[in-house]
Design a protein around this motif. Structure first.
Motif, PDB file in Angstrom:
ATOM      1  N   LYS A  10       0.833  -1.203   0.000  1.00  0.00           N
ATOM      2  CA  LYS A  10       0.000   0.000   0.000  1.00  0.00           C
ATOM      3  C   LYS A  10       0.870   1.256   0.000  1.00  0.00           C
ATOM      4  O   LYS A  10       0.582   2.225  -0.697  1.00  0.00           O
ATOM      5  CB  LYS A  10      -0.938   0.015   1.205  1.00  0.00           C
ATOM      6  N   MET A  11       1.935   1.231   0.807  1.00  0.00           N
ATOM      7  CA  MET A  11       2.842   2.375   0.861  1.00  0.00           C
ATOM      8  C   MET A  11       3.471   2.627  -0.516  1.00  0.00           C
ATOM      9  O   MET A  11       3.598   3.769  -0.959  1.00  0.00           O
ATOM     10  CB  MET A  11       3.949   2.141   1.900  1.00  0.00           C
ATOM     11  N   ALA A  12       3.853   1.555  -1.182  1.00  0.00           N
ATOM     12  CA  ALA A  12       4.480   1.691  -2.498  1.00  0.00           C
ATOM     13  C   ALA A  12       3.473   2.165  -3.543  1.00  0.00           C
ATOM     14  O   ALA A  12       3.811   2.972  -4.420  1.00  0.00           O
ATOM     15  CB  ALA A  12       5.093   0.360  -2.918  1.00  0.00           C
ATOM     16  N   LYS A  33      12.069   1.702   7.443  1.00  0.00           N
ATOM     17  CA  LYS A  33      11.753   1.150   8.765  1.00  0.00           C
ATOM     18  C   LYS A  33      10.845  -0.069   8.641  1.00  0.00           C
ATOM     19  O   LYS A  33      11.035  -1.066   9.339  1.00  0.00           O
ATOM     20  CB  LYS A  33      11.088   2.208   9.639  1.00  0.00           C
ATOM     21  N   LYS A  34       9.857   0.044   7.781  1.00  0.00           N
ATOM     22  CA  LYS A  34       8.913  -1.068   7.594  1.00  0.00           C
ATOM     23  C   LYS A  34       9.639  -2.286   7.014  1.00  0.00           C
ATOM     24  O   LYS A  34       9.432  -3.418   7.461  1.00  0.00           O
ATOM     25  CB  LYS A  34       7.767  -0.632   6.681  1.00  0.00           C
ATOM     26  N   LEU A  35      10.512  -2.062   6.035  1.00  0.00           N
ATOM     27  CA  LEU A  35      11.274  -3.170   5.443  1.00  0.00           C
ATOM     28  C   LEU A  35      12.239  -3.791   6.459  1.00  0.00           C
ATOM     29  O   LEU A  35      12.419  -5.009   6.484  1.00  0.00           O
ATOM     30  CB  LEU A  35      12.027  -2.698   4.202  1.00  0.00           C
ATOM     31  N   SER A  36      12.817  -2.941   7.300  1.00  0.00           N
ATOM     32  CA  SER A  36      13.708  -3.442   8.347  1.00  0.00           C
ATOM     33  C   SER A  36      12.937  -4.307   9.345  1.00  0.00           C
ATOM     34  O   SER A  36      13.417  -5.362   9.775  1.00  0.00           O
ATOM     35  CB  SER A  36      14.377  -2.268   9.064  1.00  0.00           C
ATOM     36  N   SER A  37      11.750  -3.867   9.697  1.00  0.00           N
ATOM     37  CA  SER A  37      10.902  -4.630  10.604  1.00  0.00           C
ATOM     38  C   SER A  37      10.526  -5.986   9.996  1.00  0.00           C
ATOM     39  O   SER A  37      10.542  -7.016  10.679  1.00  0.00           O
ATOM     40  CB  SER A  37       9.643  -3.834  10.932  1.00  0.00           C
ATOM     41  N   ILE A  38      10.224  -5.975   8.707  1.00  0.00           N
ATOM     42  CA  ILE A  38       9.889  -7.227   8.010  1.00  0.00           C
ATOM     43  C   ILE A  38      11.089  -8.163   8.011  1.00  0.00           C
ATOM     44  O   ILE A  38      10.957  -9.364   8.269  1.00  0.00           O
ATOM     45  CB  ILE A  38       9.413  -6.939   6.573  1.00  0.00           C
TER      46      ILE A  38
END
Length: 123
Positions: A49-51, A63-68
Motif C-alpha cells: 500500500k505504501m508503495a 523502517k517497515k522493510l527493516s521490521s519485516i
C-alpha cells in the motif's frame, strides 16, 4: 543405591514424557510460526500500500522493510528450532523403540531358558 535394572526401568518410564514434551514444544513453536506468518502478511500488505500510494517517506519505507526483515529472521530461527525439536523427538522415539526391542529380546531369552529348564526337569 539403585540397581542397573531399576535405573533402566525408570528411564523407560520417563521416556514417553520426554516424547510428549518434545511434541508439545513443536506444537507451541508451530503456533508461534503461524502467528508470525500472519503478522508478516499484514506487514507485506502495508508495504504494498505504501508503495502504491507513493506518499510514504523513504525512511518510513525503510523502517517497515527493516521490521519485516527482523521478523523473517525470527521466523527462520523458529523454523530451525522446530527442526531441532523434531530431530530430538525422533531420537527419543528411536531410543524408546530400541529399548523396547532389547527388553523383548531379554524376555524371549528368559522364556526360552525357563522352557528348556522345564523340559529338562520333565525328563
Amino acid at each position: 543405591m539403585t540397581t542397573y535394572i531399576e535405573a533402566y526401568l525408570h528411564s523407560l518410564r520417563d521416556l514417553p514424557n520426554d516424547i510428549h514434551r518434545a511434541y508439545a514444544l513443536i506444537g507451541v513453536t508451530d503456533e508461534k510460526v503461524s502467528q508470525l506468518k500472519v503478522e508478516l502478511q499484514n506487514k507485506y500488505e502495508e508495504v504494498y500500500k505504501m508503495a502504491a500510494e507513493d506518499k510514504a517517506s523513504p525512511s518510513d519505507f525503510a523502517k517497515k522493510l527493516s521490521s519485516i526483515r527482523q521478523d523473517q529472521k525470527f521466523l527462520h530461527s523458529l523454523n530451525e528450532d522446530k527442526i531441532q525439536l523434531v530431530e530430538q523427538a525422533a531420537y527419543y522415539v528411536n531410543s524408546f523403540m530400541t529399548r523396547l526391542d532389547r527388553v523383548s529380546f531379554i524376555e524371549m531369552i528368559s522364556i526360552c531358558a525357563i522352557c528348556s529348564l522345564y523340559s529338562l526337569h520333565r525328563i
